[in-house]
Design an enzyme around this catalytic site. Structure first.
Site, PDB file in Angstrom:
ATOM      1  CD  GLU A  81      78.143  10.848  45.602  1.00 46.43           C
ATOM      2  OE1 GLU A  81      77.044  10.553  46.068  1.00 46.43           O
ATOM      3  OE2 GLU A  81      78.361  10.902  44.370  1.00 46.43           O
ATOM      4  CG  ASP A 103      90.455   0.184  32.969  1.00 49.66           C
ATOM      5  OD1 ASP A 103      90.686  -1.006  32.718  1.00 49.66           O
ATOM      6  OD2 ASP A 103      91.146   0.858  33.759  1.00 49.66           O
TER       7      ASP A 103
HETATM    8  P1  ADP Z   1      92.710   3.925  40.966  1.00 51.00           P
HETATM    9  O1  ADP Z   1      92.572   5.138  40.121  1.00 51.00           O
HETATM   10  O2  ADP Z   1      93.949   3.944  41.803  1.00 51.00           O
HETATM   11  O3  ADP Z   1      92.561   2.643  40.191  1.00 51.00           O
HETATM   12  P2  ADP Z   1      89.972   3.611  41.944  1.00 51.00           P
HETATM   13  O4  ADP Z   1      89.215   4.706  41.309  1.00 51.00           O
HETATM   14  O5  ADP Z   1      89.828   2.255  41.356  1.00 51.00           O
HETATM   15  O6  ADP Z   1      91.530   3.991  42.046  1.00 51.00           O
HETATM   16  O7  ADP Z   1      89.581   3.597  43.484  1.00 51.00           O
HETATM   17  C1  ADP Z   1      90.290   2.775  44.424  1.00 51.00           C
HETATM   18  C2  ADP Z   1      89.297   2.053  45.347  1.00 51.00           C
HETATM   19  O8  ADP Z   1      88.611   3.016  46.113  1.00 51.00           O
HETATM   20  C3  ADP Z   1      88.209   1.316  44.570  1.00 51.00           C
HETATM   21  O9  ADP Z   1      88.547  -0.025  44.380  1.00 51.00           O
HETATM   22  C4  ADP Z   1      86.989   1.450  45.469  1.00 51.00           C
HETATM   23  O10 ADP Z   1      86.945   0.382  46.385  1.00 51.00           O
HETATM   24  C5  ADP Z   1      87.248   2.709  46.245  1.00 51.00           C
HETATM   25  N1  ADP Z   1      86.483   3.871  45.756  1.00 51.00           N
HETATM   26  C6  ADP Z   1      86.528   4.411  44.510  1.00 51.00           C
HETATM   27  N2  ADP Z   1      85.746   5.492  44.410  1.00 51.00           N
HETATM   28  C7  ADP Z   1      85.187   5.654  45.629  1.00 51.00           C
HETATM   29  C8  ADP Z   1      84.276   6.612  46.189  1.00 51.00           C
HETATM   30  N3  ADP Z   1      83.813   7.635  45.462  1.00 51.00           N
HETATM   31  N4  ADP Z   1      83.911   6.462  47.481  1.00 51.00           N
HETATM   32  C9  ADP Z   1      84.401   5.442  48.240  1.00 51.00           C
HETATM   33  N5  ADP Z   1      85.254   4.519  47.776  1.00 51.00           N
HETATM   34  C10 ADP Z   1      85.651   4.613  46.492  1.00 51.00           C
END
Ligand code: ADP
Length: 303
Positions: A101, A209
């Site tokens: 999502e 984390d």
């Molecule tokens: P990684 O696995 O590379 O650490 P993250 O899960 O932290 O990646 O996601 C990277 C960035 O994307 C996050 O810092 C957040 O700002 C954004 N993000 C994460 N999940 C979503 C989402 N479902 N919808 C929109 N933006 C998201």
């Protein structure tokens, strides 16, 4: 808990989109999303007008995304705090992906920190029986913390779990940094961990984390968690990590501890929980973390 098999697994992004929408939907446009530390991330603008969020990495990393999907599913099953809905994991030519999502994040509401504190406390109080089926602490599968491997063998003692599944594997990976004297101190620390840590009153599902890049405000400005490295452990370990790199408001701690209570001595245990993350950073990013690691070992291995 939803099992991982509940998250559909596809051979390609095209198949995944057909699986989700029941029709052939194209990616019209994509925009890179920054802020993560391990993967490529994009918002995908689709021909049916929908937007999805995708994280991608090499094909060898496919298990990272299956583990993340299962962690998010575990958190969702507690009903305590919002996590993004996961649509699919898969592997296409040359990359693996996690499709979820898309959250159109807006500025956090006034009560954001209080709510994050109470939601996390409620998650920590949730029943954990489904997450570590053969015992109290651990998780039903191994997973990852950033790019690091995280062992989750189930144990009935948290202290034993923390020694054998958290500190020892990281010490083994970091072997080259330590001389004989340090190795003696590390072994002493592992053998006497019960002098410093306590068995928790209750097992808690942890985010695992919890740094400031792993929560976000949703489209109503309310808190949600992303990118977990879940396991069942001592709730204090999640709170300790929030203090390692900072970025959490005082209102978060007031509401969290107001809800769940602070067990005396937490301040003395905090750096030991965080030794795990410092070691993981040492192993992933190199010697700039060595001084902090050594200082912590010295502190907890005096006698
Ligand atoms: P990684 O696995 O590379 O650490 P993250 O899960 O932290 O990646 O996601 C990277 C960035 O994307 C996050 O810092 C957040 O700002 C954004 N993000 C994460 N999940 C979503 C989402 N479902 N919808 C929109 N933006 C998201």
């Amino acid at each position: 808990m939803e099992a991982i098999s509940d998250t559909p697994k596809y051979g390609s992004l095209k198949e995944a989109l057909i699986g989700i929408y029941g029709e052939d939907v194209r990616v019209k446009d994509r925009r890179a999303v920054h802020g993560g530390d391990a993967n490529e991330a994009y918002s995908l603008y689709l021909s049916n007008g929908e937007t999805l969020f995708i994280k991608a990495n090499s094909v060898e990393r496919a298990d990272f995304f299956r583990a993340e999907a299962e962690g998010i599913s575990a958190i969702r099953s507690t009903g305590a705090i919002r996590v993004p809905r996961i649509y699919a994991t898969g592997a296409d030519e040359g990359y693996s992906f996690l499709l979820m999502e898309y959250i159109d994040s807006v500025r956090a509401v006034e009560s954001f920190w209080e709510k994050l504190g109470t939601d996390l406390a409620r998650m920590h109080k949730a029943d954990t029986a489904a997450f570590s089926k053969s015992g109290k602490y651990g998780f039903n599968r191994d997973n990852y913390i950033g790019a690091g491997y995280q062992k989750n063998a189930v144990k009935d003692s948290f202290i034993e779990f923390f020694a054998e599944c958290r500190l020892r594997p990281q010490f083994e990976l970091a072997e080259k940094y330590f001389d004989d004297d340090m190795v003696r101190k590390i072994n002493r620390l592992l053998d006497t961990l019960d002098r410093y840590l306590i068995e928790p009153d209750m097992p808690s599902l942890l985010h695992g984390d919890l740094w400031s890049g792993n929560f976000m405000a949703d489209e109503k400005g309310m808190p949600m968690l992303i990118d977990p490295a879940v396991y069942v452990g001592c709730n204090e370990a999640d709170i300790a990590m929030t203090e390692l790199f900072g970025g959490f408001d005082k209102r978060f701690y007031d509401s969290y501890f107001g809800f769940i209570g602070m067990v005396p001595g937490y301040d003395d245990r905090r750096d030991l929980y965080n030794l795990y993350h410092l070691l993981n950073h040492l192993n992933l990013f190199g010697s700039s973390y060595l001084y902090a690691v050594v200082r912590t070992i010295e502190r907890y291995s005096f006698f």
